[in-house]
Enzyme design. Structure first.
Site, mmCIF file in Angstrom:
data_model
loop_
_atom_site.group_PDB
_atom_site.id
_atom_site.type_symbol
_atom_site.label_atom_id
_atom_site.label_comp_id
_atom_site.label_asym_id
_atom_site.label_seq_id
_atom_site.Cartn_x
_atom_site.Cartn_y
_atom_site.Cartn_z
ATOM 1 N N LYS A 159 -1.790 -5.301 6.043
ATOM 2 C CA LYS A 159 -0.561 -5.477 5.272
ATOM 3 C C LYS A 159 0.627 -5.229 6.192
ATOM 4 C CE LYS A 159 -2.262 -5.806 0.963
ATOM 5 N NZ LYS A 159 -1.876 -6.727 -0.076
ATOM 6 N N ASN B 243 -9.748 7.897 -2.140
ATOM 7 C CA ASN B 243 -9.755 7.244 -3.440
ATOM 8 C C ASN B 243 -9.029 5.908 -3.303
ATOM 9 O OD1 ASN B 243 -9.578 6.483 -6.100
ATOM 10 N ND2 ASN B 243 -8.386 8.246 -6.757
ATOM 11 N N PRO C 203 0.802 -1.221 0.000
ATOM 12 C CA PRO C 203 0.000 0.000 0.000
ATOM 13 C C PRO C 203 0.838 1.277 0.000
ATOM 14 C CG PRO C 203 -0.861 -1.559 1.575
ATOM 15 C CD PRO C 203 0.452 -2.101 1.111
#
Length: 119
Positions: free
Chosen positions: A32, A97, A2
């Site tokens: 993660k 987003n 990420p």
């Protein structure tokens, strides 16, 4: 992998400490390992939302294999809660987003994630 890019009009007194805290939080929320988390924070005093300069933010998340409509609802709740607590930005003063470009469209270690992890 990420990568999170936060833009806000809020002045963060200790940006480095905030980035490290945000990194740990993002790793937990996105499930993660932190070793793959990348955080960028930009202060933009000219960021407006709904026609005002009240505290606001824009967050772009690029992540592989864990972006989907159901999880995004959970991520939104957790992340907006964090920003409310740490920056004073309410959940109606920003957008998040979410983007999963696919393993073939992200480079790392001189190759792509498709080559590292397969399809």
């Amino acid at each position: 992998m990420p990568a999170l890019e936060l833009t806000t009009n809020v002045v963060i007194p200790d940006e480095r400490a905030f980035v490290l805290e945000f990194s740990k939080f993002a790793a937990k929320v996105l499930s993660k390992p932190e070793q793959y988390i990348s955080i960028s924070v930009k202060h933009n005093p000219n960021l407006t939302f709904a026609g005002t300069f009240e505290p606001a933010l824009l967050l772009a998340i690029v992540s592989l294999d864990n972006i989907d409509p159901e999880k995004n609802v959970v991520y939104s709740k957790e992340l907006f809660g964090f920003f409310k607590e740490k920056l004073g930005v309410p959940d109606n003063r920003g957008y998040i987003n979410f983007n999963d470009p696919g393993r073939s469209y992200l480079g790392y270690q001189s190759t792509t994630f498709t080559e590292i992890f397969g399809k």
